[in-house]
Design an enzyme around this catalytic site. Structure first.
Site, mmCIF file in Angstrom:
data_model
loop_
_atom_site.group_PDB
_atom_site.id
_atom_site.type_symbol
_atom_site.label_atom_id
_atom_site.label_comp_id
_atom_site.label_asym_id
_atom_site.label_seq_id
_atom_site.Cartn_x
_atom_site.Cartn_y
_atom_site.Cartn_z
ATOM 1 N N LYS A 52 58.807 46.696 46.817
ATOM 2 C CA LYS A 52 57.818 45.731 47.314
ATOM 3 C C LYS A 52 58.154 44.325 46.819
ATOM 4 O O LYS A 52 58.101 43.356 47.571
ATOM 5 C CB LYS A 52 56.402 46.164 46.895
ATOM 6 N N GLN A 96 49.594 49.861 42.035
ATOM 7 C CA GLN A 96 50.374 51.023 42.454
ATOM 8 C C GLN A 96 49.695 52.313 41.986
ATOM 9 O O GLN A 96 49.393 52.462 40.803
ATOM 10 C CB GLN A 96 51.802 50.920 41.889
ATOM 11 N N ASP A 119 46.311 46.430 50.509
ATOM 12 C CA ASP A 119 46.566 47.864 50.705
ATOM 13 C C ASP A 119 45.569 48.461 51.688
ATOM 14 O O ASP A 119 45.749 49.586 52.157
ATOM 15 C CB ASP A 119 46.480 48.619 49.366
#
Ligand code: NAD
Length: 291
Positions: A52, A96, A119
């Site tokens: 990412k 994460q 997200d």
């Protein structure tokens, strides 16, 4: 059989974003900024976050990687998230997953401000998506839509079977494929671990989204001739022949299913890269929304 190549499509998405970011800078606007929080030393999480951060650099975004000890307390993490919520320069925040057991995933998701929820896991983002309002779509299902769109896959009136009903993949993709626009307008069946006659249901599918986390679960005899197959699964399976000691397996038995399919995603190189491209799209949108 045609490959739905996530490497090619994600590169195309990133190329477009790079151009848009350069245009922003020429107009004197800021570059999008993603803050990523990585807790502990989980090998898979390290790899995902590194990809990412690398993608941010590729498209000209700023990124901040915040590494926290496995032992960080929940209040300390929530405090950090609130700091990032208030930092005007940060456009998107991602934590994460998975988290250490002593930290509530739900609390973390709900602490990220919805305007920075790249997200797409916050209940406000999910609610907006369900109602068909502009929203941050969860990155993996959004990546799948971008891929179907890139290959002009017909979805209207098709029967899509989604295997898995998680909040991050199965449930949101089932809603997105059902919405009244392209890619969408599918008749969707959502299957899960209590579904009876899964094979019979899959045999009726024009499109199958396999997101259950069971390596090579979907076999050729479960698939109709000409079906479109999207394999979301990523499982590390021990493999002594690999330097890393493991091989990555999808939820689809590729060699068995591919000859029957019209289009199919490989693993790796299918949905995985699209997830990151979609995250970049969301980060760009989060930034542009503040202009
Ligand atoms: P999860 O464990 O949260 O959910 C799995 C779902 O599959 C559940 O709803 C369960 O009911 C269903 N299921 C399990 N066994 C089943 C069976 N035998 N028959 C029918 N349904 C069954 O998993 P998740 O987080 O949705 O992830 C699924 C897979 O996708 C995993 O391999 C994960 O690593 C992968 N994944 C990949 C990406 C990516 O970027 N490519 C992103 C997220 C998840």
């Amino acid at each position: 059989m045609n490959l739905l190549d996530g490497k090619i499509v994600s590169q195309a998405v990133k190329d477009r974003l790079k151009t848009h970011t350069e245009e922003r800078l020429l107009q004197g606007k800021k570059a999008p900024h993603l803050a990523a929080i990585l807790i502990g030393n989980n090998g898979a999480s390290e790899t995902y976050v590194a990809s990412k951060v690398k993608s941010c650099a590729e498209v000209g975004f700023t990124s901040t990687l915040i590494r926290l000890e496995e032992s960080i307390s929940e209040p300390e993490l929530l405090f950090k998230l609130n700091e990032l919520n208030e930092d005007f320069d940060v456009d998107g925040i991602l934590v994460q997953l998975p988290l250490p057991k002593h930290i509530s995933e739900q609390k973390v998701i709900e602490t990220i401000h919805p305007s920075k929820d790249v997200d797409g896991f916050h209940p406000e983002s999910v609610g907006r998506m369900v109602q068909g309002l502009p929203a941050f779509y969860p990155a993996t299902p959004y990546g799948i839509l971008l891929m179907l769109e890139h290959y002009n896959i017909e979805t209207k009136g098709k029967h899509a079977v989604v295997i898995g009903r998680s909040n991050i993949v199965g449930r949101p993709i089932s809603i997105m494929l059902n919405k009244n626009e392209y890619p969408g307008n599918c008749t969707v069946t959502v299957c899960h671990s209590h579904t009876h006659n899964l094979k019979e249901i899959c045999l009726q599918a024009d499109i199958i989204i396999a997101a259950l986390g069971r390596p090579e679960f979907l076999k050729g005899d479960m698939v109709k001739e000409g079906a479109v197959i999207v394999d979301v699964g990523i499982t590390r399976v021990p493999d002594a022949s690999k330097k890393s000691g493991f091989a990555i397996k999808g939820d689809v038995d590729f060699n068995d299913v591919a000859p029957k399919s019209s289009y199919i995603t490989p693993v790796p190189g299918g949905v995985g890269p699209m997830t990151i491209a979609a995250l970049m799209m969301n980060t760009f949108k989060a930034c542009a929304a503040k202009d």
